[in-house]
Enzyme design. Structure first.
Site, PDB file in Angstrom:
ATOM      1  N   TYR A  66       0.364  -4.013  17.380  1.00  0.00           N
ATOM      2  CA  TYR A  66       0.178  -5.051  18.323  1.00  0.00           C
ATOM      3  C   TYR A  66      -0.607  -4.521  19.687  1.00  0.00           C
ATOM      4  O   TYR A  66      -1.154  -5.329  20.226  1.00  0.00           O
ATOM      5  CB  TYR A  66       1.847  -5.730  18.917  1.00  0.00           C
ATOM      6  CG  TYR A  66       2.174  -6.504  18.093  1.00  0.00           C
ATOM      7  CD1 TYR A  66       2.403  -6.498  16.918  1.00  0.00           C
ATOM      8  CD2 TYR A  66       2.639  -7.736  18.789  1.00  0.00           C
ATOM      9  CE1 TYR A  66       3.103  -7.173  16.287  1.00  0.00           C
ATOM     10  CE2 TYR A  66       3.243  -8.654  18.150  1.00  0.00           C
ATOM     11  CZ  TYR A  66       3.476  -8.671  16.602  1.00  0.00           C
ATOM     12  OH  TYR A  66       4.223  -9.376  15.912  1.00  0.00           O
TER      13      TYR A  66
ATOM     14  N   LYS B 176       6.377   2.196   5.719  1.00  0.00           N
ATOM     15  CA  LYS B 176       5.269   2.058   4.659  1.00  0.00           C
ATOM     16  C   LYS B 176       4.738   3.654   4.469  1.00  0.00           C
ATOM     17  O   LYS B 176       3.645   3.823   4.616  1.00  0.00           O
ATOM     18  CB  LYS B 176       4.452   1.171   4.706  1.00  0.00           C
ATOM     19  CG  LYS B 176       4.817  -0.220   4.170  1.00  0.00           C
ATOM     20  CD  LYS B 176       5.014  -0.600   2.501  1.00  0.00           C
ATOM     21  CE  LYS B 176       3.704  -0.503   2.043  1.00  0.00           C
ATOM     22  NZ  LYS B 176       3.907  -0.471   0.623  1.00  0.00           N
TER      23      LYS B 176
ATOM     24  N   ASP C 272       8.387  -3.136   2.112  1.00  0.00           N
ATOM     25  CA  ASP C 272       8.175  -4.335   1.165  1.00  0.00           C
ATOM     26  C   ASP C 272       9.423  -4.516   0.438  1.00  0.00           C
ATOM     27  O   ASP C 272       9.995  -5.400  -0.028  1.00  0.00           O
ATOM     28  CB  ASP C 272       6.906  -4.026   0.173  1.00  0.00           C
ATOM     29  CG  ASP C 272       6.992  -2.560  -0.501  1.00  0.00           C
ATOM     30  OD1 ASP C 272       7.796  -1.715  -0.078  1.00  0.00           O
ATOM     31  OD2 ASP C 272       6.367  -2.598  -1.313  1.00  0.00           O
TER      32      ASP C 272
ATOM     33  N   ASP D  54       8.670  -7.759  13.473  1.00  0.00           N
ATOM     34  CA  ASP D  54       8.400  -9.197  13.470  1.00  0.00           C
ATOM     35  C   ASP D  54       8.583 -10.202  12.124  1.00  0.00           C
ATOM     36  O   ASP D  54       9.210 -11.080  12.182  1.00  0.00           O
ATOM     37  CB  ASP D  54       6.824  -9.256  13.877  1.00  0.00           C
ATOM     38  CG  ASP D  54       6.583 -10.644  14.158  1.00  0.00           C
ATOM     39  OD1 ASP D  54       7.041 -11.488  14.815  1.00  0.00           O
ATOM     40  OD2 ASP D  54       5.311 -10.933  13.717  1.00  0.00           O
TER      41      ASP D  54
ATOM     42  N   ASP E 197      12.156 -12.404  11.051  1.00  0.00           N
ATOM     43  CA  ASP E 197      12.220 -13.899  10.779  1.00  0.00           C
ATOM     44  C   ASP E 197      12.678 -14.100   9.526  1.00  0.00           C
ATOM     45  O   ASP E 197      13.414 -15.330   9.405  1.00  0.00           O
ATOM     46  CB  ASP E 197      10.722 -14.547  10.590  1.00  0.00           C
ATOM     47  CG  ASP E 197      10.191 -15.069  11.998  1.00  0.00           C
ATOM     48  OD1 ASP E 197      10.562 -14.762  13.128  1.00  0.00           O
ATOM     49  OD2 ASP E 197       9.116 -15.846  12.121  1.00  0.00           O
TER      50      ASP E 197
HETATM   51  C1  IPM Z   1       8.176 -12.923  18.160  1.00  0.00           C
HETATM   52  C2  IPM Z   1       6.938 -13.747  17.876  1.00  0.00           C
HETATM   53  C3  IPM Z   1       5.896 -12.774  18.940  1.00  0.00           C
HETATM   54  C4  IPM Z   1       5.458 -11.677  18.211  1.00  0.00           C
HETATM   55  C5  IPM Z   1       4.702 -13.650  19.164  1.00  0.00           C
HETATM   56  C6  IPM Z   1       4.791 -15.164  19.873  1.00  0.00           C
HETATM   57  C7  IPM Z   1       3.554 -12.909  19.995  1.00  0.00           C
HETATM   58  O1  IPM Z   1       6.462 -14.153  16.828  1.00  0.00           O
HETATM   59  O2  IPM Z   1       8.687 -12.453  19.023  1.00  0.00           O
HETATM   60  O3  IPM Z   1       8.680 -12.643  17.137  1.00  0.00           O
HETATM   61  O4  IPM Z   1       4.696 -11.668  17.277  1.00  0.00           O
HETATM   62  O5  IPM Z   1       6.165 -10.551  18.657  1.00  0.00           O
HETATM   63 MG    MG Z   2       7.813 -13.177  15.317  1.00  0.00          MG
END
Ligand code: IPM
Ligand code: MG
Length: 355
Positions: free
Chosen positions: A139, A190, A223, A247, A251
């Site tokens: 990032y 990884k 993975d 990230d 999710d």
């Molecule tokens: C998160 C989001 C952010 C990230 C974006 C909005 C920059 O997806 O907080 O998970 O990728 O960190």
């Molecule tokens: Mg995210």
């Protein structure tokens, strides 16, 4: 104690308003003394100030004890250069506050186990805590950018880079948290293809061996971690991982719990420094402004702020119990198959807070 609200974009202002009501209630009835302030952030700040995070707002964040963010982004700001997007404000805020450890719990509420896309027997009782590195990796790595190579050919570059210090300080957070949980940490990278992943693995193991002999540390390729999360999610307690894998995997785990609308997060830095708290869900432009978003993730993020930055673990427990009681009592916004508005869900939680 000072709490700065950054409602941001989309449903951010709607859900943050409910957290504000919870703070005001605790101030009035539970002996809390938190001073609230609010600032523009993300797309809202781009429209008004030309940038997603002004220097004043960053200074205000740094001078607070905690920051509660709503959400950033929306279609009206997409297609801009990266530094002019709402998301850039979020990355600048994380970097500027030096909040390198992102705590993302993925807990399955008993009342909602059937809302998961996995069968109840796989997710009931699920309680995973992600510790995601937040201010390094791909990032932020340099070089980055898109260069024109001529003849219609372009090249896009991002750099995955970690130092020992960056790895160790976030691993320390995971190990310290593990002491109050099962004592197990699974580190995901990884290392089979990336040097930065190999360094990650070696540094995490070295810190465990030197300072945390009672922690049970395992390593898993990222993975495989993605696969194991849907195969047998309850094998995990704490998952420690880098910025990008964290990230993605967080999710995935969030979805296992039945609703993204319920999950909070905390981003913390060095002890004593202010923390940044935000719901895991995004700005949800499709339902913004309708008053139907679920405020639970924001309110649970507030609870994390009370616990980790505002010195009020008791109030944190109380807020979490109130959210759980409201859900147990059948309170549901649309995302959970119910009919309550954002405000009504806030009302239901406030009603459970009252003794
Ligand atoms: C998160 C989001 C952010 C990230 C974006 C909005 C920059 O997806 O907080 O998970 O990728 O960190
Ligand atoms: Mg995210």
């Amino acid at each position: 104690m000072k709490l700065l609200l950054l409602p941001g974009d989309g449903i951010g202002p709607e859900v943050t308003a409910e957290s504000r009501r919870v703070v005001e209630w605790l101030n009035a009835h539970a002996g809390l003394t938190v001073t609230l302030s609010e600032a523009r952030f993300g797309g809202a700040a781009i429209d008004a100030d030309g940038v997603p995070l002004t220097a004043e707002t960053l200074a205000q964040a740094q001078a607070s004890d905690a920051v509660l963010m709503g959400a950033v982004g929306g279609p009206q700001w997409a297609g801009q250069p990266y530094d002019k997007r709402p998301e850039a404000g979020l990355l600048a805020l994380r970097a500027g506050m030096a909040v390198f450890a992102n705590l993302r719990p993925a807990r399955c509420f008993a009342a909602l186990a059937d809302a998961s896309t996995l069968k109840r027997e796989y997710v009931e009782g699920l309680d995973i805590l992600f510790v995601r590195e937040l201010t390094g990796g791909v990032y932020f790595g340099e070089p980055r950018g898109i260069t024109d190579l001529g003849h219609g050919e372009r090249r896009g570059v991002n750099t995955q880079v970690y130092t020992s210090t960056e790895i160790r300080r976030v691993a320390r957070v995971a190990f310290d948290l593990a002491k109050d949980r099962s004592g197990r940490v699974c580190s995901a990278e990884k290392s089979n293809v990336m040097e930065s992943g190999l360094l990650w693995r070696e540094e995490v193991q070295a810190l465990r061996d030197a300072e945390y002999p009672h922690i049970t540390l395992s390593h898993m390729l990222a993975d495989n971690t993605a696969m194991q999360l849907v195969k047998n999610p309850r094998q995990f307690d704490i998952i420690l991982t880098d910025n990008l894998f964290g990230d993605i995997l967080s999710d995935e785990a969030a979805m296992l719990t039945g609703s993204l609308g319920l999950l909070p997060s905390a981003a913390i830095g060095a002890p004593g420094m202010p923390g940044l708290y935000e719901p895991i869900h995004g700005s949800a432009p499709d339902i913004a402004g309708q008053g139907i978003a679920n405020p639970c993730a924001s309110i649970l993020s507030l609870a994390m702020a009370l616990r980790y930055s505002l010195g009020s673990p008791h109030a944190a427990n109380r807020v979490e119990a109130a959210v759980e009681a409201a859900l147990d009592g059948g309170a549901r916004t649309r995302d959970l198959g119910g009919t309550l508005s954002t405000r009504q869900m806030g009302d239901a939680i406030l009603a459970c807070l009252a003794p």
